[in-house]
Motif scaffolding. Sequence first.
Motif, short mmCIF file in Angstrom:
data_model
loop_
_atom_site.label_atom_id
_atom_site.label_comp_id
_atom_site.label_asym_id
_atom_site.label_seq_id
_atom_site.Cartn_x
_atom_site.Cartn_y
_atom_site.Cartn_z
N ASP A 233 0.86 -1.19 0.00
CA ASP A 233 0.00 0.00 0.00
C ASP A 233 0.90 1.24 0.00
O ASP A 233 1.00 1.97 0.97
CB ASP A 233 -0.96 -0.02 1.18
N ARG B 273 -1.59 9.68 -7.11
CA ARG B 273 -2.25 8.43 -6.79
C ARG B 273 -1.44 7.21 -7.18
O ARG B 273 -1.96 6.10 -7.21
CB ARG B 273 -3.60 8.34 -7.51
N ASP C 268 -7.40 2.87 -4.65
CA ASP C 268 -7.79 3.02 -3.26
C ASP C 268 -6.54 3.03 -2.38
O ASP C 268 -5.42 2.82 -2.86
CB ASP C 268 -8.76 1.91 -2.83
N TRP C 269 -6.74 3.27 -1.10
CA TRP C 269 -5.63 3.35 -0.15
C TRP C 269 -4.97 2.00 0.11
O TRP C 269 -3.85 1.93 0.60
CB TRP C 269 -6.09 3.93 1.18
N ASP C 270 -5.67 0.92 -0.19
CA ASP C 270 -5.13 -0.42 0.09
C ASP C 270 -4.18 -0.91 -0.99
O ASP C 270 -3.55 -1.94 -0.83
CB ASP C 270 -6.28 -1.41 0.27
#
Length: 136
Positions: A30, A57, A74-76
Amino acid sequence: MSELLILARNYLAEVEGCLELFEGKFGRRDIIKAWREGTLEREGLLNDTIAYQIHGRGCQVEFADHDVDFDFMDWDGTVGFDAWKLWTYARQFPERYPKLTSNADVEQELQLCIEARAIKAVFPDGRYYQLVSSGH
């Protein structure tokens, strides 16, 4: 199989290899989350010859003979792709992807793959895409 599907699979395999390098060195995949938490530098080395640079990103990983630039959805650390990311990867290997020599070519082929339901938009705005599992 279309050249674009081959490109997308090869690109995603390269991205997976990059994530494995991060996991091996830093114990994390991540990357954006780790950077925001301050546990990962914005730029650095994954080994003696492979550099990385985190941006917005995503991340760009620089190998001796090519670069892999990818974005997270996404953040994961879930990875998606768009026509631009695929084209910037493909243009480094014109002999592998002779029908995908411009971003417009990639966009056109991407649209055909979406219509054939081999690739799907992840979000309603169509910003990121994923391969459709062949098992479905």
